[in-house]
Design an enzyme around this catalytic site. Structure first.
Site, PDB file in Angstrom:
ATOM      1  N   LYS A 123      20.020 -15.358 -11.536  1.00  0.00           N
ATOM      2  CA  LYS A 123      19.841 -16.136 -10.310  1.00  0.00           C
ATOM      3  C   LYS A 123      20.958 -17.120 -10.055  1.00  0.00           C
ATOM      4  CE  LYS A 123      16.560 -15.117  -8.167  1.00  0.00           C
ATOM      5  NZ  LYS A 123      16.328 -15.115  -6.755  1.00  0.00           N
ATOM      6  N   GLY A 166       2.800  -1.823 -11.739  1.00  0.00           N
ATOM      7  CA  GLY A 166       2.315  -1.580 -10.376  1.00  0.00           C
ATOM      8  C   GLY A 166       2.938  -0.399  -9.682  1.00  0.00           C
ATOM      9  N   GLU A 184       1.663   1.837  -5.476  1.00  0.00           N
ATOM     10  CA  GLU A 184       2.410   1.113  -4.428  1.00  0.00           C
ATOM     11  C   GLU A 184       3.275   2.006  -3.542  1.00  0.00           C
ATOM     12  OE1 GLU A 184       4.321  -2.501  -5.943  1.00  0.00           O
ATOM     13  OE2 GLU A 184       2.687  -2.841  -7.341  1.00  0.00           O
ATOM     14  N   GLU A 188      12.112 -19.043 -10.229  1.00  0.00           N
ATOM     15  CA  GLU A 188      13.425 -19.182  -9.599  1.00  0.00           C
ATOM     16  C   GLU A 188      13.407 -20.113  -8.394  1.00  0.00           C
ATOM     17  OE1 GLU A 188      13.603 -15.059  -8.721  1.00  0.00           O
ATOM     18  OE2 GLU A 188      13.436 -15.408  -6.575  1.00  0.00           O
ATOM     19  N   HIS A 206       2.182 -11.305 -12.954  1.00  0.00           N
ATOM     20  CA  HIS A 206       3.407 -10.701 -13.463  1.00  0.00           C
ATOM     21  C   HIS A 206       4.600 -11.509 -12.986  1.00  0.00           C
ATOM     22  CE1 HIS A 206       6.642  -7.992 -14.382  1.00  0.00           C
ATOM     23  NE2 HIS A 206       6.990  -7.991 -13.128  1.00  0.00           N
ATOM     24  N   GLU A 259       8.877  -9.932 -18.292  1.00  0.00           N
ATOM     25  CA  GLU A 259      10.025  -9.198 -18.750  1.00  0.00           C
ATOM     26  C   GLU A 259      10.546  -9.960 -19.944  1.00  0.00           C
ATOM     27  OE1 GLU A 259      13.484  -8.550 -16.099  1.00  0.00           O
ATOM     28  OE2 GLU A 259      14.486  -9.440 -17.794  1.00  0.00           O
ATOM     29  N   HIS A 300      15.066  -1.619 -16.366  1.00  0.00           N
ATOM     30  CA  HIS A 300      16.332  -1.660 -15.645  1.00  0.00           C
ATOM     31  C   HIS A 300      17.359  -0.747 -16.298  1.00  0.00           C
ATOM     32  CE1 HIS A 300      14.595  -4.791 -13.298  1.00  0.00           C
ATOM     33  NE2 HIS A 300      14.257  -5.416 -14.403  1.00  0.00           N
ATOM     34  N   CYS A 357       8.618  -4.296 -15.965  1.00  0.00           N
ATOM     35  CA  CYS A 357       8.543  -4.489 -14.515  1.00  0.00           C
ATOM     36  C   CYS A 357       8.039  -3.195 -13.880  1.00  0.00           C
ATOM     37  CB  CYS A 357       9.904  -4.894 -13.949  1.00  0.00           C
ATOM     38  SG  CYS A 357       9.803  -5.654 -12.310  1.00  0.00           S
TER      39      CYS A 357
HETATM   40  N1  GLN Z   1       4.036  -4.902  -8.712  1.00  0.00           N
HETATM   41  C1  GLN Z   1       5.439  -4.895  -8.444  1.00  0.00           C
HETATM   42  C2  GLN Z   1       6.032  -3.563  -8.836  1.00  0.00           C
HETATM   43  O1  GLN Z   1       5.608  -2.987  -9.751  1.00  0.00           O
HETATM   44  C3  GLN Z   1       6.153  -5.997  -9.180  1.00  0.00           C
HETATM   45  C4  GLN Z   1       7.613  -6.023  -8.859  1.00  0.00           C
HETATM   46  C5  GLN Z   1       8.337  -7.226  -9.352  1.00  0.00           C
HETATM   47  O2  GLN Z   1       7.889  -7.931 -10.197  1.00  0.00           O
HETATM   48  N2  GLN Z   1       9.507  -7.467  -8.857  1.00  0.00           N
HETATM   49  O3  GLN Z   1       6.937  -3.055  -8.270  1.00  0.00           O
HETATM   50 ZN    ZN Z   2       8.816  -7.624 -12.347  1.00  0.00          ZN
END
Ligand code: GLN
Ligand code: ZN
Length: 724
Positions: A100, A397, A449, A570, A606, A630, A659, A691
């Protein structure tokens, strides 16, 4: 002459040309020559925009990816000969860590600084991307900010700074004047740092005329800069009320020019030009020389309002980067008496005012909002209701947003796909995702999602009082952009946001499906926010709307609900002394969302980023039951913090760094878990990726999740047999 001086104009270009040029080069569709030419063309337009509106501006702000990286190369930290090498530091295995940038939504690449490693590599001053212009001033990111934001390895700050200053000194030898960005000046500095800064700029100021810029907040006690040999000092007088107060009270430096940042570079609202002029008049009485500018770089705003199709009562209140340039230019002309303010700006009423919302916010404002009963009691009830095994497995998610998913959404948005068909498509994806998760053997499932373009934009589109734009792209890092929604009126949930998808998913399985929401602080942090209300109240409005969704989930039998708050940390102010005030409303906004759920409904939160050793105290005030974070980057620090403070909730430390393209093996993940289990007890330990999986492909997701479940199985066996 009182000049108009603007800086930080967005690099993204019309139609996101910046992104497509660079990504085209990565994909091999554009040659290096094509890339350079394309970027120079873009730069020409960017400089053209400055030149047509203002009197002075920096040259050389454009980058192949990131200015922190350019600076690292300029001072010789990495030996990079070509663009291929450059981009290896931006993406893939050898990439530097993204972090950030202050309290903005921009991220930079964090360089590593070791002892004695500086030497000048002039090519990377601008990478060959700067043009000349008679009114332009060469741009540099200042040495102090560069170091404050780097990772220092085995070298002290002072030593590194003086080494670095020498390289800057060499560079400045040949420069008549320079624009130097030093936003880190607004951090809470130690006396030693202030002394260092003085020494460095006393030297550098001898070599070249320096226009130094500090922004995003005020500089504390700015007078320590006043006797330095600087040509100009640019201050953020919008977000830096302290700087302003200090000037009004104690005056300003005798010899220096004040570049007064009076046009907000971070908010999309039109400037009240009359008020700005009044302020400038007052300043003019306090300072010898004055220039007028934006208060923070303009790249936090979309390029321009051109091509947007927003309601007239909203667009009439907005000014994006292009419009802000015009405001800066106009202010200077009016100030010099060359023009008159024709159209008097009236802030006007916000888009929507709802008295019911107002009343509900008033009600919560003065009250403490905590969920009852205590966590200890909730924990027992939840264990009873959910009956999950030790080391429960789940995901965060999202599942892969494949090109198929994105294409269908686009077709739907363009009107090429009927709503019914699109919805059916999303349902089919949900069905596949549920079947997949059951096959893999996860314990708490998600719907995937698939209906969401972006975790904030999706909710913004469905809530009243928030607008979304067509072309309002802002870079969040490198070539990656997003379109911040605009919160312009009272936020109201007229209909369920995502209830259908969650309930559909739950109807397909006996396992619990997590209801999935983006939290109020994150929606706020990643949007532009109206300024006629305190942020706190806007956060409560969003929270109250989300609470309705949560209550609907629960009423329909959803037992686990996750609220994503990746932006909570952040958004914290740059100055620590302001943290208590911020967290008190941010924490409360979160608590409001879950304040009415039953004790046996399990609330997850999260957060992506891992550096929250320093916010653990605030986390304890938040009414979640399980937190997933994370942890791949600074696991050690977090564990140490847990060890020192203790932590009474359940926790999922990400065991898979999503990532990276690598599929994590069972052993690799086991290592993470074993280390963590020394600090966190096994009854509280979840197994999950760090994530969401939307950027991954199914080819990685399948094997990685299978390994994750295998890991949980091994652990359970161990604990059941008493081996552990
Ligand atoms: N629930 C969201 C996903 O899984 C969380 C994304 C995030 O924390 N940036 O995409
Ligand atoms: Zn995340």
């Amino acid at each position: 002459m009182v000049e108009a001086y603007a800086y930080g104009f967005p690099r993204i270009g019309r139609g996101r040309s910046y992104k497509f040029l660079i990504e085209g080069y990565w994909e091999g569709k554009i040659s290096e020559k094509g890339l350079r030419e394309g970027l120079l063309e873009l730069e020409e337009r960017r400089i053209g925009a400055y030149a047509s509106e203002v009197d002075a501006f920096p040259l050389g702000e454009l980058t192949f990816y990131d200015k922190m990286l350019d600076t690292a190369l300029m001072v010789g930290l990495y030996s990079v000969e070509d663009l291929q090498g450059y981009y290896r530091l931006c993406r893939g295995r050898e990439a530097l860590t993204l972090t950030k940038w202050f309290n903005t939504n921009y991220h930079y690449l964090m360089p590593e600084v070791r002892r004695g490693s500086f030497r000048l590599n002039s090519f990377w001053v601008d990478g060959g991307l700067s043009l000349s212009h008679s009114r332009g001033v060469p741009y540099l990111l200042g040495p102090f900010t560069f170091l404050k934001l780097s990772r220092l390895e085995g070298v002290g700050f002072g030593d590194a700074l003086f080494g670095l200053a020498q390289v800057y000194g060499e560079l400045l030898e040949g420069m008549d004047e320079v624009h130097m960005d030093e936003p880190a000046l607004v951090m809470e500095l130690t006396d030693e740092e202030r002394t260092f800064l003085r020494e460095v700029y006393r030297e550098l100021g001898r070599k070249s005329r320096i226009h130094l810029f500090a922004y995003y907040a005020g500089v504390d006690r700015p007078s320590f800069l006043y006797d330095l040999p600087l040509s100009s000092l640019g201050l953020d007088l919008v977000h830096g009320r302290e700087s302003l107060k200090s000037i009004m009270r104690e005056g300003f430096s005798r010899g220096m020019r004040l570049v007064a940042g009076v046009v907000d570079g971070r908010s999309p609202w039109r400037t009240d030009l009359e008020a700005a002029l009044r302020l400038l008049e007052k300043l003019a009485r306090k300072v010898d020389r004055l220039a007028i500018s934006n208060a923070a770089p303009l790249y936090h705003l979309p390029l321009s309002l051109e091509g947007e199709d927003l309601a007239p009562q909203l667009s009439g209140r907005l000014a994006f980067a292009g419009e802000k340039l015009r405001e800066i230019g106009l202010l200077a002309k009016v100030f010099r008496g060359e023009e008159r303010l024709e159209e008097v700006f009236e802030p006007g009423p916000p888009g929507l005012v709802n008295f019911d919302v107002k009343r509900r916010v008033e009600e919560v404002k003065g009250r403490e909002i905590r969920r009852l009963p205590s966590y200890g009691e909730r924990r027992v009830l939840q264990k009873g209701l959910l009956g999950l095994p030790l080391f429960p497995t789940t995901t965060i998610g999202s599942f892969p947003q494949t090109s198929e998913v994105r294409q269908k959404r686009l077709a739907y948005k363009r009107g090429e796909l009927a709503e019914g068909e699109y919805k059916a498509f999303v349902k089919e994806k949900i069905r596949e995702a549920i079947r997949f998760q059951e096959e893999v053997g996860l314990d708490v499932l998600v719907h995937g999602e698939f209906e969401r373009s972006d975790m904030v934009e999706f909710f913004a589109e469905r809530l009243d009082g928030i607008a979304t734009t067509a072309q309002g792209w802002v870079i969040s890092y490198g070539t990656r952009c997003y379109r911040p929604p605009i919160i312009h009126g009272d936020v109201i949930r007229r209909r369920p946001l995502t209830l259908d998808e969650i309930l559909y998913a739950q109807s397909l399985t006996d396992k619990p499906v997590k209801g999935m929401l983006t939290g109020p602080v994150t929606i706020l942090a990643w949007s532009f926010v109206r300024e006629d209300l305190p942020e706190e109240e806007v956060a409560y409005q969003i929270a109250l709307a989300l609470r309705e969704e949560v209550m609907d989930y629960e009423a329909h039998g959803i037992k686990v609900i996750q609220v994503d708050e990746p932006a909570l940390r952040e958004k914290a102010p740059i100055k620590r002394r302001e943290w208590d005030a911020y967290f008190s409303w941010a924490v409360k906004a979160f608590n409001l969302v879950v304040s009415r759920v039953r004790p046996d409904t399990q609330i997850h939160i999260h957060m992506c980023y891992s550096r929250f050793e320093d916010i653990l105290g605030y986390l304890e005030e938040m009414d979640f039951d399980v937190i997933s974070i994370e942890a791949s980057r600074s696991r050690g620090e977090i564990l140490r913090a847990f060890e020192e403070r203790g932590f009474d909730r359940e926790i999922g430390l990400g065991v898979w760094d999503v990532h990276s393209k690598e599929v994590p093996g069972v052993e690799e993940m086991m290592e993470i878990v074993e280390r963590a289990l020394k600090v966190i007890d096994e009854e509280s330990f979840w197994i999950n990726p760090d994530c969401g999986l939307k950027t991954r492909g199914w080819e990685e997701v399948g094997p990685a999740l299978k390994n994750m479940v295998e890991l949980a199985t091994v652990l359970r066996r161990r604990y059941a047999s008493g081996e552990a």
